[in-house]
Enzyme design. Structure first.
Site, PDB file in Angstrom:
ATOM      1  N   HIS A  67       0.838  -1.206   0.000  1.00  0.00           N
ATOM      2  CA  HIS A  67       0.000   0.000   0.000  1.00  0.00           C
ATOM      3  C   HIS A  67       0.871   1.254   0.000  1.00  0.00           C
ATOM      4  O   HIS A  67       0.664   2.178  -0.795  1.00  0.00           O
ATOM      5  CB  HIS A  67      -0.923  -0.030   1.223  1.00  0.00           C
ATOM      6  CG  HIS A  67      -1.797   1.157   1.358  1.00  0.00           C
ATOM      7  ND1 HIS A  67      -3.128   1.145   0.990  1.00  0.00           N
ATOM      8  CD2 HIS A  67      -1.556   2.409   1.811  1.00  0.00           C
ATOM      9  CE1 HIS A  67      -3.641   2.342   1.218  1.00  0.00           C
ATOM     10  NE2 HIS A  67      -2.721   3.129   1.730  1.00  0.00           N
ATOM     11  N   GLU A  68       1.858   1.286   0.886  1.00  0.00           N
ATOM     12  CA  GLU A  68       2.722   2.462   0.983  1.00  0.00           C
ATOM     13  C   GLU A  68       3.611   2.606  -0.253  1.00  0.00           C
ATOM     14  O   GLU A  68       3.915   3.717  -0.680  1.00  0.00           O
ATOM     15  CB  GLU A  68       3.563   2.411   2.257  1.00  0.00           C
ATOM     16  CG  GLU A  68       2.757   2.374   3.543  1.00  0.00           C
ATOM     17  CD  GLU A  68       1.696   3.456   3.666  1.00  0.00           C
ATOM     18  OE1 GLU A  68       1.918   4.588   3.169  1.00  0.00           O
ATOM     19  OE2 GLU A  68       0.636   3.181   4.248  1.00  0.00           O
ATOM     20  N   HIS A  71       1.762   4.523  -2.911  1.00  0.00           N
ATOM     21  CA  HIS A  71       1.916   5.974  -2.701  1.00  0.00           C
ATOM     22  C   HIS A  71       3.286   6.423  -3.210  1.00  0.00           C
ATOM     23  O   HIS A  71       3.402   7.420  -3.922  1.00  0.00           O
ATOM     24  CB  HIS A  71       1.820   6.328  -1.213  1.00  0.00           C
ATOM     25  CG  HIS A  71       0.466   6.212  -0.611  1.00  0.00           C
ATOM     26  ND1 HIS A  71      -0.612   6.973  -1.015  1.00  0.00           N
ATOM     27  CD2 HIS A  71       0.003   5.436   0.396  1.00  0.00           C
ATOM     28  CE1 HIS A  71      -1.674   6.663  -0.286  1.00  0.00           C
ATOM     29  NE2 HIS A  71      -1.321   5.733   0.582  1.00  0.00           N
TER      30      HIS A  71
END
Length: 155
Positions: A67-68, A71
């Protein structure tokens, strides 16, 4: 899992799922309370919550890292890296990253108990319930302009 192992795992996941290198730092931040991790825009580092790993295991940690990294890679490419952006949601789906992490058990979401104050009008008998205490000598009943008195038996 120590910092070196976390860094290696993050670099490996980046190569495996994104086919791009991760050139910054991935660290555990023990001050994170409610989130699994965060991507820092200015430094491009990734901070992860150690408690997510302890409570939910390595698979949850890998999901948070993915998920990170979504980003991270989208931000560096100049694409939409925020949760609401289409680019972000599509990349999450491509790599199989979760949109939200599993909530932590150690975080106690306690509702604060509110003490209520009860007042009664001496003229018409109207009852008032308030969250805040107030000075009865300064206020009167809104219906009959009678004096207000704090009810002793209730609170």
């Amino acid at each position: 899992m120590n910092q070196e192992q976390l860094q290696q795992l993050t670099e490996q996941i980046s190569q495996q799922f994104f086919k791009k290198p991760f050139r910054h730092k991935a660290v555990f931040n023990d001050r994170l309370k409610t989130t699994g991790g965060r991507y820092l825009l200015h430094t491009h580092h990734i901070e992860l919550n150690r408690r997510s790993f302890v409570e939910h295991g390595k698979d949850e940690l890998i999901g948070i890292i993915k998920h990170e990294l979504c980003h991270y890679h989208l931000h560096l490419e100049g694409k939409g890296y925020q949760h609401r952006d289409r680019d972000f949601r599509e990349l999450l789906q491509q790599v199989g990253a979760p949109r939200f992490c599993t909530p932590l058990k150690t975080v106690q979401h306690r509702k604060k108990t509110v003490k209520l104050h009860y007042y009664i009008c001496t003229g018409c008998g109207k009852h008032y319930t308030r969250k805040r205490r107030f000075d009865t000598s300064r206020y009167v009943c809104g219906i009959c302009r009678g004096k207000l008195k704090k009810e002793e038996g209730k609170a």
